[in-house]
Design an enzyme around this catalytic site. Structure first.
Site, PDB file in Angstrom:
ATOM      1  N   HIS A 236      -3.224   7.461   2.330  1.00 57.95           N
ATOM      2  CA  HIS A 236      -3.640   6.146   1.854  1.00 57.95           C
ATOM      3  C   HIS A 236      -4.989   5.825   2.481  1.00 57.95           C
ATOM      4  CE1 HIS A 236      -3.971   1.999   0.984  1.00 57.95           C
ATOM      5  NE2 HIS A 236      -3.624   1.576   2.187  1.00 57.95           N
TER       6      HIS A 236
ATOM      7  N   CYS B  73       0.812  -1.227   0.000  1.00 59.17           N
ATOM      8  CA  CYS B  73       0.000   0.000   0.000  1.00 59.17           C
ATOM      9  C   CYS B  73       0.845   1.277   0.000  1.00 59.17           C
ATOM     10  CB  CYS B  73      -0.938   0.008   1.199  1.00 59.17           C
ATOM     11  SG  CYS B  73      -2.114  -1.349   1.149  1.00 59.17           S
TER      12      CYS B  73
ATOM     13  N   ASN C 277     -10.077  -0.076   0.368  1.00 62.06           N
ATOM     14  CA  ASN C 277      -8.615   0.014   0.290  1.00 62.06           C
ATOM     15  C   ASN C 277      -8.160  -0.511  -1.073  1.00 62.06           C
ATOM     16  OD1 ASN C 277      -5.857  -0.257   0.534  1.00 62.06           O
ATOM     17  ND2 ASN C 277      -5.904  -1.213   2.549  1.00 62.06           N
TER      18      ASN C 277
HETATM   19  N1  COA Z   1     -18.237  -8.469   9.933  1.00 63.57           N
HETATM   20  C1  COA Z   1     -18.685  -8.738  11.163  1.00 63.57           C
HETATM   21  N2  COA Z   1     -17.889  -9.139  12.167  1.00 63.57           N
HETATM   22  C2  COA Z   1     -16.583  -9.256  11.896  1.00 63.57           C
HETATM   23  C3  COA Z   1     -16.050  -8.997  10.621  1.00 63.57           C
HETATM   24  C4  COA Z   1     -16.930  -8.585   9.614  1.00 63.57           C
HETATM   25  N3  COA Z   1     -16.538  -8.282   8.368  1.00 63.57           N
HETATM   26  N4  COA Z   1     -14.717  -9.198  10.659  1.00 63.57           N
HETATM   27  C5  COA Z   1     -14.404  -9.579  11.898  1.00 63.57           C
HETATM   28  N5  COA Z   1     -15.539  -9.612  12.655  1.00 63.57           N
HETATM   29  C6  COA Z   1     -15.683  -9.967  14.066  1.00 63.57           C
HETATM   30  C7  COA Z   1     -14.599 -10.927  14.532  1.00 63.57           C
HETATM   31  O1  COA Z   1     -14.940 -12.262  14.223  1.00 63.57           O
HETATM   32  C8  COA Z   1     -14.586 -10.651  16.014  1.00 63.57           C
HETATM   33  O2  COA Z   1     -15.675 -11.337  16.601  1.00 63.57           O
HETATM   34  P1  COA Z   1     -15.534 -12.038  18.033  1.00 63.57           P
HETATM   35  O3  COA Z   1     -15.225 -10.907  18.985  1.00 63.57           O
HETATM   36  O4  COA Z   1     -16.857 -12.662  18.221  1.00 63.57           O
HETATM   37  O5  COA Z   1     -14.396 -12.984  17.883  1.00 63.57           O
HETATM   38  C9  COA Z   1     -14.878  -9.164  16.094  1.00 63.57           C
HETATM   39  O6  COA Z   1     -15.491  -8.795  14.863  1.00 63.57           O
HETATM   40  C10 COA Z   1     -13.632  -8.346  16.331  1.00 63.57           C
HETATM   41  O7  COA Z   1     -12.646  -8.793  15.395  1.00 63.57           O
HETATM   42  P2  COA Z   1     -11.281  -8.062  15.240  1.00 63.57           P
HETATM   43  O8  COA Z   1     -10.538  -8.631  14.087  1.00 63.57           O
HETATM   44  O9  COA Z   1     -10.588  -8.025  16.563  1.00 63.57           O
HETATM   45  O10 COA Z   1     -11.822  -6.610  14.864  1.00 63.57           O
HETATM   46  P3  COA Z   1     -11.111  -5.225  14.962  1.00 63.57           P
HETATM   47  O11 COA Z   1     -11.814  -4.394  15.933  1.00 63.57           O
HETATM   48  O12 COA Z   1      -9.625  -5.326  15.076  1.00 63.57           O
HETATM   49  O13 COA Z   1     -11.415  -4.651  13.496  1.00 63.57           O
HETATM   50  C11 COA Z   1     -10.280  -4.329  11.425  1.00 63.57           C
HETATM   51  C12 COA Z   1     -10.920  -5.336  12.380  1.00 63.57           C
HETATM   52  C13 COA Z   1      -9.657  -5.099  10.274  1.00 63.57           C
HETATM   53  C14 COA Z   1     -11.368  -3.401  10.896  1.00 63.57           C
HETATM   54  C15 COA Z   1      -9.210  -3.513  12.180  1.00 63.57           C
HETATM   55  O14 COA Z   1      -8.331  -4.365  12.851  1.00 63.57           O
HETATM   56  C16 COA Z   1      -8.428  -2.642  11.274  1.00 63.57           C
HETATM   57  O15 COA Z   1      -8.947  -1.690  10.722  1.00 63.57           O
HETATM   58  N6  COA Z   1      -7.094  -2.903  11.106  1.00 63.57           N
HETATM   59  C17 COA Z   1      -6.261  -2.181  10.200  1.00 63.57           C
HETATM   60  C18 COA Z   1      -6.462  -2.800   8.878  1.00 63.57           C
HETATM   61  C19 COA Z   1      -5.889  -1.999   7.756  1.00 63.57           C
HETATM   62  O16 COA Z   1      -6.236  -0.880   7.586  1.00 63.57           O
HETATM   63  N7  COA Z   1      -5.041  -2.658   6.987  1.00 63.57           N
HETATM   64  C20 COA Z   1      -4.542  -2.166   5.789  1.00 63.57           C
HETATM   65  C21 COA Z   1      -3.304  -1.386   6.007  1.00 63.57           C
HETATM   66  S1  COA Z   1      -2.641  -1.060   4.436  1.00 63.57           S
END
Ligand code: COA
Length: 327
Positions: free
Chosen positions: A254, A119, A284
């Site tokens: 980004h 990215c 993204n």
């Molecule tokens: N829809 C519904 N629930 C979802 C889901 C979706 N698409 N994806 C994950 N979940 C659930 C998980 O299963 C978990 O459930 P549980 O608590 O019952 O186990 C819960 O949501 C929390 O999951 P988690 O992965 O810990 O969520 P989070 O709060 O970290 O959010 C992201 C996930 C990916 C949105 C977040 O981590 C993020 O934005 N990270 C940065 C990613 C990014 O920008 N990457 C690119 C950089 S170039």
């Protein structure tokens, strides 16, 4: 001598964009995986994404965006010196997507190569182009970010498949003699930490025992690093140019996640109207996201000559970086 007040800079003279025809809303994604519009919007700000159809390859989309940037700049394809394509989703291992695009554009006098920095690829591409232009190697460079992440998504993994989209953006940079207060790239700063390579990667390649073709991300880990690393890259850019955040007319980040963008904007003390946000429409698009956001800001009149833009990105690698650009 008047000459001493002039400096060679990479000046942006054209922007271009291409988005695939097919749009998938969060509701559409909820038909494929166990998710909801509410969850996706709350965690990421994303409302929809474009997914490429079979003919919309990385080279096809990059050529569309590149052609538009050349047209906006009024530069004939045969006058182009070089093409850099930032992509992690090339059409083939080789030849480079850049040479496919060279042929599509009829840019017969240009050389070209792909650049892989996930990215952060577009910021890396700007930095390489800047060095080539200031060294006098070429007179102009087309820097393209083009990606089809939809083809890498694991639709069994709801935590990643809702986050990405496809598209391409491009800028034409031309070497110009300008006053120090004039337009052009003022600086670029690049960083990498390969020790964090396993928090965001694609599990295909040419080494052994790989299950082909999926993006894997430990989202929380990426999030944890993102805001602080990006703030560091931004502060380095400001410090090198003896500027404070107040001088920034537009932050063009980004577009991975609205919470990360807001976090950086807040650290800089920038009001919302000085931050370009397209993640709600594009999701993204990796290396394409900054040039897509930039093209939109040019199109809607926010990014006009004289404005100071701060670009920043972080992605797999980890790689990250920033660029200060006066239009
Ligand atoms: N829809 C519904 N629930 C979802 C889901 C979706 N698409 N994806 C994950 N979940 C659930 C998980 O299963 C978990 O459930 P549980 O608590 O019952 O186990 C819960 O949501 C929390 O999951 P988690 O992965 O810990 O969520 P989070 O709060 O970290 O959010 C992201 C996930 C990916 C949105 C977040 O981590 C993020 O934005 N990270 C940065 C990613 C990014 O920008 N990457 C690119 C950089 S170039």
């Amino acid at each position: 001598m008047a000459d001493q007040f002039f400096i060679t800079r990479a000046v942006l003279t054209g922007t271009g964009a291409y988005l695939p025809e097919q749009i998938l809303t969060n509701e559409d994604m909820a038909k494929r995986v166990d998710t909801s519009d509410e969850w996706i919007v709350e965690r990421t700000g994303i409302k929809q994404r474009h997914f490429a159809g079979p003919h919309e390859t990385t080279a096809f989309m990059g050529a569309q965006a590149g052609r538009q940037a050349l047209e906006k700049a009024g530069l004939a394809p045969e006058s182009l010196g070089a093409i850099i394509v930032a992509t992690s989703t090339p059409d083939q291992m080789f030849p480079a997507t850049a040479v496919r695009i060279q042929a599509a554009l009829g840019a017969n006098n240009a050389f070209g190569f792909d650049l892989s920095a996930a990215c952060s690829g577009f910021v890396y591409g700007l930095s390489v182009a800047d060095a080539m232009l200031r060294a006098g190697q070429v007179k102009n460079v087309l820097v393209i970010g083009s990606e089809v992440f939809s083809r890498l998504l694991n639709f069994e993994d709801r935590a990643t498949c809702v986050l990405f989209g496809d598209g391409a953006g491009a800028v034409l940079l031309e070497a110009r003699e300008v006053e120090k207060s004039g337009p052009g790239l003022l600086s670029t700063h690049l960083y990498a930490d390969g020790a964090l390579g396993d928090i965001l990667y694609v599990d295909c390649g040419t080494d052994d025992n790989r299950t082909p073709g999926h993006l894997v991300m430990h989202g929380r880990e990426v999030f944890r690093h993102a805001v602080n690393l990006l703030a560091g890259a931004v502060n380095d850019a400001l410090a090198e140019n003896n500027l404070t955040a107040a001088a920034i007319d537009l932050l063009v980040p980004h577009q991975a996640n609205k919470r990360i963008i807001d976090g950086v904007g807040k650290k800089l003390g920038l009001p919302a109207e000085r931050v370009v946000i397209t993640v709600q429409k594009h999701a993204n698009t990796s290396a394409a996201s900054i040039p897509l956001a930039l093209a939109e800001a040019v199109q809607d009149g926010r990014a006009v000559p004289g404005k100071l833009l701060l670009l920043e990105a972080l992605g797999g690698g980890l790689t990250w970086g920033s660029a200060l650009l006066r239009l």
